[in-house]
Design a protein around this motif. Sequence first.
Motif, short mmCIF file in Angstrom:
data_model
loop_
_atom_site.label_atom_id
_atom_site.label_comp_id
_atom_site.label_asym_id
_atom_site.label_seq_id
_atom_site.Cartn_x
_atom_site.Cartn_y
_atom_site.Cartn_z
N THR A 77 -4.61 -7.36 -1.67
CA THR A 77 -6.53 -8.87 -1.54
C THR A 77 -6.98 -7.90 -0.26
N TYR A 78 -7.91 -7.91 0.23
CA TYR A 78 -8.63 -7.97 1.55
C TYR A 78 -9.53 -9.01 2.27
N ASP A 79 -9.56 -8.80 3.31
CA ASP A 79 -10.35 -10.18 3.64
C ASP A 79 -11.44 -8.94 4.92
N LEU A 80 -12.72 -10.17 4.97
CA LEU A 80 -13.82 -8.87 6.11
C LEU A 80 -13.32 -9.83 7.23
N ILE A 81 -13.18 -9.54 8.49
CA ILE A 81 -13.27 -10.39 9.89
C ILE A 81 -13.78 -9.70 10.75
N ASP A 82 -14.41 -10.90 11.63
CA ASP A 82 -15.56 -10.58 12.42
C ASP A 82 -14.80 -9.88 13.52
N THR A 83 -14.79 -9.15 14.42
CA THR A 83 -13.57 -8.66 15.71
C THR A 83 -14.21 -8.85 16.59
N ALA A 84 -15.26 -9.88 16.76
CA ALA A 84 -15.43 -10.65 17.85
C ALA A 84 -14.79 -12.15 17.72
N LEU A 94 -15.48 -14.27 4.55
CA LEU A 94 -15.80 -14.48 3.54
C LEU A 94 -15.21 -15.85 2.81
N ALA A 95 -16.20 -16.57 2.73
CA ALA A 95 -16.19 -18.10 2.38
C ALA A 95 -15.04 -18.15 1.36
N GLY A 96 -15.23 -17.27 0.01
CA GLY A 96 -14.48 -17.90 -0.33
C GLY A 96 -13.19 -17.41 -0.87
N GLY A 97 -12.61 -16.42 0.41
CA GLY A 97 -11.34 -16.35 1.09
C GLY A 97 -10.79 -14.39 0.57
N PRO A 98 -9.48 -14.35 0.94
CA PRO A 98 -9.89 -12.57 0.73
C PRO A 98 -10.18 -12.57 -0.78
N ARG A 99 -10.26 -10.91 -1.01
CA ARG A 99 -10.56 -10.38 -2.79
C ARG A 99 -9.53 -9.51 -2.74
N ALA A 100 -9.48 -9.54 -3.87
CA ALA A 100 -8.55 -8.73 -4.53
C ALA A 100 -9.63 -6.42 -4.18
N PRO A 153 -16.73 0.04 -4.65
CA PRO A 153 -17.71 -0.26 -3.53
C PRO A 153 -17.25 -1.88 -2.04
N ILE A 154 -17.28 -2.04 -1.25
CA ILE A 154 -16.93 -2.85 -0.94
C ILE A 154 -17.37 -3.26 -0.04
N LEU A 155 -18.70 -4.64 -0.31
CA LEU A 155 -19.32 -5.12 -0.49
C LEU A 155 -19.06 -5.74 1.05
N LEU A 156 -19.70 -5.88 2.73
CA LEU A 156 -19.89 -5.32 3.86
C LEU A 156 -20.63 -7.19 3.98
N GLY A 157 -20.26 -8.50 3.23
CA GLY A 157 -21.02 -9.47 3.44
C GLY A 157 -20.39 -10.77 1.99
N ASP A 158 -20.77 -11.70 2.69
CA ASP A 158 -20.30 -12.75 1.51
C ASP A 158 -21.47 -13.38 1.28
N PRO A 159 -23.16 -13.05 0.46
CA PRO A 159 -24.01 -13.77 0.92
C PRO A 159 -23.92 -14.69 -0.13
N PRO A 160 -24.67 -15.48 0.03
CA PRO A 160 -26.17 -15.63 1.42
C PRO A 160 -25.50 -15.82 2.93
N ALA A 161 -24.34 -16.37 2.84
CA ALA A 161 -23.62 -17.10 4.12
C ALA A 161 -23.54 -15.55 5.22
N PHE A 162 -23.54 -14.50 4.64
CA PHE A 162 -23.01 -13.57 5.40
C PHE A 162 -23.57 -12.38 4.47
N ASN A 163 -24.32 -11.53 5.32
CA ASN A 163 -24.66 -9.99 4.71
C ASN A 163 -24.52 -8.87 5.02
N LEU A 164 -24.43 -8.13 5.26
CA LEU A 164 -24.78 -6.62 6.40
C LEU A 164 -25.93 -5.44 5.35
N GLY A 165 -26.11 -5.58 3.96
CA GLY A 165 -26.80 -4.87 3.53
C GLY A 165 -25.37 -3.90 3.43
N ALA A 166 -25.27 -3.50 3.79
CA ALA A 166 -23.38 -2.31 3.38
C ALA A 166 -22.71 -2.21 2.60
N SER A 167 -22.13 -1.19 2.26
CA SER A 167 -20.58 -0.96 1.28
C SER A 167 -19.73 -0.04 2.14
#
Length: 420
Positions: A243-250, A256-262, A268-282
């Motif tokens: 699994t992977y998790d997206l961590i704010d480096t700062a 990821l509000a729902g926790g790590p993803r498979a 493609p790994i979406l860099l975000g967890d819409p609508p709370a967070f979305n970089l519009g990138a992958s």
Amino acid sequence: MRVSTGMIFDAGVASINRQTASLLNVQQQVASGRRILRPSDDPVAAARALEVTQASDVVAQFKRNQDVATSALGLEEVQLASVGDVLGRVRELAVQAGNTNLSSTSRKGIATELRARFDQLLGIANATDGNGQHIFSGYMGAVTPFGGSVDDILAGNEIVYQGDDGQRTLQVSPSRFIEVSDSGGDVFKRIRNGNGYFVTDYAAGNAGTGVMASGSVTDPAAWNAAATKNVSVEFTVAAGVTTYDLIDTASSASLLAGGPRAFQSGQPILLGDPPAFNLGASVTITGTPANGDRFSVAPSTTQSVFVTLGNLIGALEAPTGTPAADAKYINEIGFALTNLDQAGNNVLRVRAGIGSRMNEIDSLASLNDSLDLQYQQTLSNLQDLDYAKAITDLTRNQTSLEAAQLSFSRISQLSLFNYL
């Protein structure tokens, strides 16, 4: 009134002199093709002709400046075309080096040619024009702009830029100063790295075989509006499941509000967890990351083409042989290819600017030709002789002079002594 013989002679000589002077003046006009031989002939026209001549001389100087500017820009364009050729060859070698089955001897051979290409690129960056001025040193033409070697890059240093960011200019019209050079900092150093939006990297301690691509931005508005753009993709392997998790480096907080993803390799790994967070990138990661492996995403900065090439050489000369080392090697090759594309696009941008300036000079040259033609026509109207009128005047003055000479010869013979 008493008319003496002396008066007759004086009047006759004066008349002949006037006729001779008039004839001589017309003859000089015919010989020179000019109506105005001295300012006193036509003060108004002479003053106007002087103004037009000065304006024509200014246009001629602008024409010379345009020729110099075209030559300088043409020389720079030739050097940048050579840079493009070098980068094209380097990219071919990088693609060839991406084959993990290459032997160490083959990699060493590629690295040797890349070192030669590095020196060639550095030589182009330090090129001079016909006057000994360095093309890419900004205003500091006498200074060699770049100093260093590929070994400086491998030691963690940078190729030193000793020029400035100035662009030399020439005045090519009354209101236009055009740039005839580009600074080396703009051409070779200030190049966006990564995909132009963000740059990817791997942690030095990664033990798996994960390889991260450069990624892409699908929603520029979301990317620009994002509060944080420094993200770490962290992997966990438990019970055979990755699994992977997206961590704010700062803040080190999960995004990821729902926790790590498979994790699925190549998806493609979406860099975000819409609508709370979305970089519009992958991003896309292939291979098999190990537990604790990390990959980072950070906003693009700038990187010189020399660093890009030096990093590629360093990757080729680094030891490999383990799966983790091979994965790092492939990551470095991918980063190099992405940054080489950015460097090539930057060179094309500069060349496009040169082309637009050369087109502008061509337009100004056409305008100057029209102005020069108009000035020459105006000067012709002011100064040139009307030959039909001049020949008529010449004939009339010649006849008048001959009549004056004949009458004087006859009158000079009148005397009372002739009748004694």
